[in-house]
Structure formats: structure tokens, C-alpha cells
Design a protein around this motif. Structure first.
Motif, PDB file in Angstrom:
ATOM      1  N   PHE A  69       0.812  -1.275   0.011  1.00  0.00           N
ATOM      2  CA  PHE A  69      -0.148   0.038   0.046  1.00  0.00           C
ATOM      3  C   PHE A  69       0.964   1.335   0.100  1.00  0.00           C
ATOM      4  O   PHE A  69       0.677   2.306  -0.769  1.00  0.00           O
ATOM      5  CB  PHE A  69      -1.063   0.020   1.265  1.00  0.00           C
ATOM      6  N   TYR A  70       1.943   1.381   0.859  1.00  0.00           N
ATOM      7  CA  TYR A  70       2.852   2.258   1.017  1.00  0.00           C
ATOM      8  C   TYR A  70       3.614   2.421  -0.677  1.00  0.00           C
ATOM      9  O   TYR A  70       3.778   3.573  -0.930  1.00  0.00           O
ATOM     10  CB  TYR A  70       3.814   2.103   1.935  1.00  0.00           C
ATOM     11  N   ARG A  71       4.199   1.317  -1.180  1.00  0.00           N
ATOM     12  CA  ARG A  71       4.808   1.454  -2.351  1.00  0.00           C
ATOM     13  C   ARG A  71       3.957   2.009  -3.405  1.00  0.00           C
ATOM     14  O   ARG A  71       4.447   2.719  -4.392  1.00  0.00           O
ATOM     15  CB  ARG A  71       5.445  -0.163  -2.613  1.00  0.00           C
ATOM     16  N   ASP A  72       2.813   1.078  -3.590  1.00  0.00           N
ATOM     17  CA  ASP A  72       1.760   1.590  -4.768  1.00  0.00           C
ATOM     18  C   ASP A  72       0.912   2.621  -4.700  1.00  0.00           C
ATOM     19  O   ASP A  72       0.691   3.254  -5.742  1.00  0.00           O
ATOM     20  CB  ASP A  72       1.247   0.070  -5.054  1.00  0.00           C
ATOM     21  N   ARG A  73       0.467   3.114  -3.544  1.00  0.00           N
ATOM     22  CA  ARG A  73      -0.506   4.232  -3.372  1.00  0.00           C
ATOM     23  C   ARG A  73       0.273   5.166  -2.763  1.00  0.00           C
ATOM     24  O   ARG A  73       0.245   6.388  -3.486  1.00  0.00           O
ATOM     25  CB  ARG A  73      -1.662   3.837  -2.421  1.00  0.00           C
ATOM     26  N   VAL A  74       0.593   5.313  -1.658  1.00  0.00           N
ATOM     27  CA  VAL A  74       1.206   6.525  -0.865  1.00  0.00           C
ATOM     28  C   VAL A  74       2.563   6.982  -1.666  1.00  0.00           C
ATOM     29  O   VAL A  74       2.749   8.195  -1.788  1.00  0.00           O
ATOM     30  CB  VAL A  74       1.760   6.020   0.731  1.00  0.00           C
ATOM     31  N   PHE A  75       3.450   6.017  -2.134  1.00  0.00           N
ATOM     32  CA  PHE A  75       4.528   6.641  -2.805  1.00  0.00           C
ATOM     33  C   PHE A  75       4.673   6.502  -4.445  1.00  0.00           C
ATOM     34  O   PHE A  75       5.340   6.181  -5.147  1.00  0.00           O
ATOM     35  CB  PHE A  75       5.856   6.048  -2.469  1.00  0.00           C
ATOM     36  N   SER A  76       3.238   6.362  -4.831  1.00  0.00           N
ATOM     37  CA  SER A  76       3.038   6.411  -6.356  1.00  0.00           C
ATOM     38  C   SER A  76       3.533   7.324  -7.184  1.00  0.00           C
ATOM     39  O   SER A  76       3.497   8.601  -6.926  1.00  0.00           O
ATOM     40  CB  SER A  76       1.340   6.373  -6.435  1.00  0.00           C
ATOM     41  N   ASN A  77       4.169   7.022  -8.235  1.00  0.00           N
ATOM     42  CA  ASN A  77       5.097   7.967  -9.069  1.00  0.00           C
ATOM     43  C   ASN A  77       3.813   8.707  -9.766  1.00  0.00           C
ATOM     44  O   ASN A  77       4.114   9.785 -10.345  1.00  0.00           O
ATOM     45  CB  ASN A  77       5.815   7.326 -10.112  1.00  0.00           C
ATOM     46  N   GLN A  78       2.630   8.185  -9.969  1.00  0.00           N
ATOM     47  CA  GLN A  78       1.555   8.808 -10.890  1.00  0.00           C
ATOM     48  C   GLN A  78       1.022   9.914  -9.922  1.00  0.00           C
ATOM     49  O   GLN A  78       0.677  10.932 -10.288  1.00  0.00           O
ATOM     50  CB  GLN A  78       0.617   7.743 -11.297  1.00  0.00           C
ATOM     51  N   LEU A  79       0.713   9.459  -8.588  1.00  0.00           N
ATOM     52  CA  LEU A  79       0.086  10.463  -7.899  1.00  0.00           C
ATOM     53  C   LEU A  79       0.853  11.412  -7.035  1.00  0.00           C
ATOM     54  O   LEU A  79       0.427  12.472  -6.740  1.00  0.00           O
ATOM     55  CB  LEU A  79      -0.694   9.604  -6.638  1.00  0.00           C
ATOM     56  N   LYS A  80       1.884  11.309  -6.851  1.00  0.00           N
ATOM     57  CA  LYS A  80       3.007  12.316  -6.331  1.00  0.00           C
ATOM     58  C   LYS A  80       2.350  12.910  -5.153  1.00  0.00           C
ATOM     59  O   LYS A  80       2.131  14.077  -5.017  1.00  0.00           O
ATOM     60  CB  LYS A  80       3.446  13.145  -7.585  1.00  0.00           C
ATOM     61  N   LEU A  81       2.124  11.992  -4.190  1.00  0.00           N
ATOM     62  CA  LEU A  81       1.478  12.616  -2.910  1.00  0.00           C
ATOM     63  C   LEU A  81       2.593  13.136  -1.907  1.00  0.00           C
ATOM     64  O   LEU A  81       2.208  13.564  -0.964  1.00  0.00           O
ATOM     65  CB  LEU A  81       0.655  11.482  -2.356  1.00  0.00           C
ATOM     66  N   VAL A  82       3.849  12.646  -2.037  1.00  0.00           N
ATOM     67  CA  VAL A  82       4.824  12.772  -1.033  1.00  0.00           C
ATOM     68  C   VAL A  82       6.031  13.601  -1.558  1.00  0.00           C
ATOM     69  O   VAL A  82       6.413  13.129  -2.769  1.00  0.00           O
ATOM     70  CB  VAL A  82       5.340  11.713  -0.082  1.00  0.00           C
ATOM     71  N   THR A  83       6.335  14.685  -0.918  1.00  0.00           N
ATOM     72  CA  THR A  83       7.739  15.537  -1.470  1.00  0.00           C
ATOM     73  C   THR A  83       8.664  15.278  -0.701  1.00  0.00           C
ATOM     74  O   THR A  83       8.660  15.133   0.541  1.00  0.00           O
ATOM     75  CB  THR A  83       7.326  16.995  -1.479  1.00  0.00           C
ATOM     76  N   LYS A  84      10.024  15.266  -1.160  1.00  0.00           N
ATOM     77  CA  LYS A  84      11.191  14.905  -0.189  1.00  0.00           C
ATOM     78  C   LYS A  84      11.129  16.124   0.734  1.00  0.00           C
ATOM     79  O   LYS A  84      11.081  17.319   0.582  1.00  0.00           O
ATOM     80  CB  LYS A  84      12.415  14.750  -1.410  1.00  0.00           C
ATOM     81  N   GLY A  85      11.631  15.758   1.973  1.00  0.00           N
ATOM     82  CA  GLY A  85      11.923  16.760   2.824  1.00  0.00           C
ATOM     83  C   GLY A  85      10.687  17.057   3.842  1.00  0.00           C
ATOM     84  O   GLY A  85      10.618  17.837   4.884  1.00  0.00           O
ATOM     85  N   GLY A  86       9.580  16.519   3.383  1.00  0.00           N
ATOM     86  CA  GLY A  86       8.249  16.959   3.944  1.00  0.00           C
ATOM     87  C   GLY A  86       7.532  15.657   4.740  1.00  0.00           C
ATOM     88  O   GLY A  86       8.221  14.713   4.903  1.00  0.00           O
ATOM     89  N   PHE A  87       6.291  16.060   5.304  1.00  0.00           N
ATOM     90  CA  PHE A  87       5.805  15.020   5.887  1.00  0.00           C
ATOM     91  C   PHE A  87       4.600  14.364   4.938  1.00  0.00           C
ATOM     92  O   PHE A  87       4.002  15.086   3.982  1.00  0.00           O
ATOM     93  CB  PHE A  87       5.094  15.380   7.128  1.00  0.00           C
ATOM     94  N   ILE A  88       4.263  13.262   5.258  1.00  0.00           N
ATOM     95  CA  ILE A  88       3.403  12.601   4.170  1.00  0.00           C
ATOM     96  C   ILE A  88       1.916  13.429   4.310  1.00  0.00           C
ATOM     97  O   ILE A  88       1.260  13.571   3.341  1.00  0.00           O
ATOM     98  CB  ILE A  88       2.874  11.059   4.629  1.00  0.00           C
TER      99      ILE A  88
END
Length: 374
Positions: free
Chosen positions: A279-298
Motif C-alpha cells: 500500500f505504501y509502495r503502490d499508493r502512498v509513494f505512487s509515481n503517478q499520484l505524487k503525494l509525498v515530497t522530499k523533505g516533508g511529511f506525508i
């Protein structure tokens, strides 16, 4: 069988390996009841990895917070004793001023952070809290932020199907029914990706969201999260659930037990939670959705995406898409299971930190008085 992940050059390769579910009593994993006589902790160690994130703090080099976290896990979730526990130490940037939330620290704070990490490593061998609890330390050379620190662990170190994410200043306050939570995750595999443990902000969650949905034009049964609830797999006891209506009743017939259950969670919290690794790999860190930015919080960005989705598609589709749930064992008010330690003052662990907090409080009071009388 259960799918675990072997990582080669940052690419996840699925491997199917046999998983022996073992417990001294019947539990439900998936749709299968399994019974044998082996200790439960051996089962959970093949299912769960605990990822604890840490980063520079005004409290360092003191290890008091992470010791409290480890002690609370050992006390309130002893079933996790043999599970692998990874402490991920984020990198930091040396600057003229401290901005701990963004990982920017002075040279002095950086040096204290280095000492802090050394002290953690020594605790693995010297402290009864850590010894025999399967801890390891991973240091990140660069600044990642909470979200990408978790990402690094997920793609490079976690090999179990489930992880428990914990921050270095979040302690367990009461027992966690790990077996029921994990059994429910396996049974409702296609519906669940994330289970948040109750915090202060989620108290009276049903009422909170009924109001929020109404303000967004969603009303009636659709706005009542209990419409979509999932009862936990029946592995709980009376001590794991609470009564309402008449909690002073002397007989079970007079009591109405609240069965532990899950409610759709429509706001991501970085606080302690169980989740499926894929779920983390496919949804939270999805390359398509781009929901998390480096340096920030989820939670910085993902929550906005959640709100936009349920307003457009409705509550039912929102719950189905995000697969995020909140653990509940009372109704409507739920006692927090996770507490947030005060890192700005070290939880008043040192006189220096307490004085700093008092100084900030005085400045705020002076500013307020200035506005009142100016």
C-alpha cells in the motif's frame, strides 16, 4: 502464502514464500483458521516490521524520548517483541539557525545529534528496554524528511508484508490488540491499506466528520462513518472493548459492549499506524499520484488529495480508493492510544529545555499585552 519483498538496486521483486501462521488459540488470517502450539511472536515477526523514524531535536543528545517509545512498545504491544525494529535516523543540513522540523540545524545541534545516534547504538547492548528486542539502526546520509525516510525504509529495508510506523516522540498509552488488528488486515486485504491508532485529534471522530461532510454537502446516512465500519476479527476480549449505556451495570446482560471496529479515515496522520507495505509502495509513494515530497511529511499533501477525492466521488468511493481506516474501541469518545511527547522542551526532561519553554511563553505573553494596550 504471503508475498514478501526482496530488494535489488532499489527495485522491489516479489517473492512468494510459505507463511506458517502459529498461535495457541484459533485466529483468522485471511479466510483460514489455523491452530497449533507455537508462540504467537514467531508469527508476527514474519508479518511485521516496526519502523521508528528519528531526526534532530532540541532534546539531543538525550535519548529519553526514544527510550520512552521503545518502553511503551514493549509494555503495551509485547507481541511485537521478536519483530524486527528499524530505527531510521534522518540526515540533516547544517545552517546558521535551528529549524528542526525542516531538518536544518546549527553545528552544535548537529554534533549533539551525532552523539545521540551513538548513544542509541549503545543502548541496544546496555538497556533492558532494547536488549533482545531485535533493534537495528540505519543512518541516512542526506536529509530526507519523514515521508522519504519512511520511503527509504520501505523500498530498501522492509521485507515483511506489514509495517508499523512510529515516530521518535509518539508513545503507546494503552494495550494494542495486535493479533486482532493484523488478522483483520489479512481478512479484508483488498479493503484495508492503513490503520491509524487513536490519538487526541481523532476523539469523537464520527461526530467530527459528520459535521465536515455536512459542510461539504454530504448528509444523512452517507455522512455517518459507522455506515461503512468493519468489525475487527473476533479475537478481542472484554478487556479490549468498552461498554456504554450503562457501564456501572453488574451483569453482562446489562452492559452493551462496543465491539472494536474500524472507521474510514479521511485524513492521513503520520502518527503511529499499521499499513501494508505494498500500500505504501503502490499508493502512498505512487509515481503517478505524487503525494509525498522530499523533505516533508506525508500528511502535508496527501490529506488535500483525500478531501478533493471524496468531495468529487462521495464517501463510499473515497473509502474504497484510499483504504485508510481508524481503530475504534469505544463510541463516540475514544481514549487515545498514542501520545505526542513535547520535543520543543524535551518533555521538560532538562532544566535548560524547561527554561527555554518558559522564555518563549513570556515572549508570547508580552506580545499579547502589547496588542491589548497599543
Amino acid at each position: 502464502k504471503v508475498t514478501t519483498v526482496k530488494l535489488t538496486d532499489a527495485k522491489a521483486t516479489a517473492i512468494t514464500t510459505p507463511l506458517n501462521i502459529t498461535k495457541t488459540t484459533n485466529i483468522t488470517i485471511g479466510n483460514t483458521d489455523t491452530t497449533d502450539t507455537t508462540d504467537t511472536t514467531e508469527t508476527l515477526s514474519s508479518l511485521i516490521t516496526i519502523v521508528i523514524t528519528t531526526s534532530p531535536s532540541p532534546l539531543h543528545p538525550s535519548t529519553v524520548h526514544i527510550e520512552k517509545v521503545a518502553e511503551s512498545i514493549k509494555t503495551h504491544a509485547p507481541q511485537l517483541s521478536s519483530c524486527r525494529k528499524i530505527i531510521v535516523c534522518d540526515g540533516s543540513l547544517v545552517r546558521d539557525k535551528n529549524k528542526f522540523r525542516s531538518g536544518r540545524v546549527t553545528q552544535d545541534a548537529y554534533d549533539r545529534y551525532v552523539e545521540y545516534k551513538k548513544k542509541i547504538a549503545s543502548l541496544f547492548h546496555e538497556s533492558s528496554i532494547f536488549k533482545g528486542e531485535n533493534y537495528e539502526l540505519i543512518e541516512l546520509k542526506e536529509r530526507h524528511g519523514f515521508g522519504f525516510a519512511v520511503r527509504k525504509a520501505m523500498f530498501h529495508h522492509v521485507q515483511t508484508p506489514i509495517e508499523l510506523i512510529v515516530q521518535h516522540d509518539r508513545t503507546f498509552m494503552r494495550p494494542v490488540d495486535v493479533i486482532s488488528i493484523v488478522s483483520t488486515m489479512k481478512k479484508y486485504r483488498s479493503q484495508i491499506g492503513y490503520i491509524l491508532l487513536p490519538i487526541t485529534s481523532t476523539n469523537s471522530y464520527v461526530n467530527q466528520w459528520f459535521t465536515k461532510f455536512s459542510q461539504s454537502g454530504i448528509k444523512g446516512k452517507e455522512a455517518d462513518l459507522r455506515t461503512y465500519k468493519i468489525n475487527l476479527v473476533d479475537n478481542y476480549s472484554d478487556s479490549n472493548s468498552k461498554c456504554y449505556s450503562n457501564c456501572n451495570a453488574e451483569t453482562k446482560e446489562e452492559k452493551k459492549r462496543v465491539v472494536p471496529h474500524l472507521l474510514p479515515c479521511f485524513r492521513w496522520y503520520d502518527s503511529s499506524h499499521f499499513a501494508f507495505s505494498d500500500f505504501y509502495r503502490d499508493r502512498v509513494f505512487s509515481n503517478q499520484l505524487k503525494l509525498v515530497t522530499k523533505g516533508g511529511f506525508i500528511e502535508d499533501k496527501l490529506g488535500q488529495a483525500q478531501r478533493a477525492y471524496y468531495i468529487q466521488h462521495g464517501v463510499a468511493k473515497g473509502a474504497k480508493f484510499w483504504k485508510m481506516w481508524l481503530y475504534q474501541d469505544d463510541d463516540p469518545n475514544v481514549e487515545r492510544m498514542i501520545a505526542h511527547l513535547d520535543g520543543s522542551s524535551g518533555g521538560h526532561s532538562t532544566l535548560e529545555m524547561l527554561n527555554e519553554k518558559r522564555k518563549r511563553t513570556r515572549i508570547i505573553e508580552i506580545i499579547k499585552l502589547y496588542h491589548i494596550y497599543s
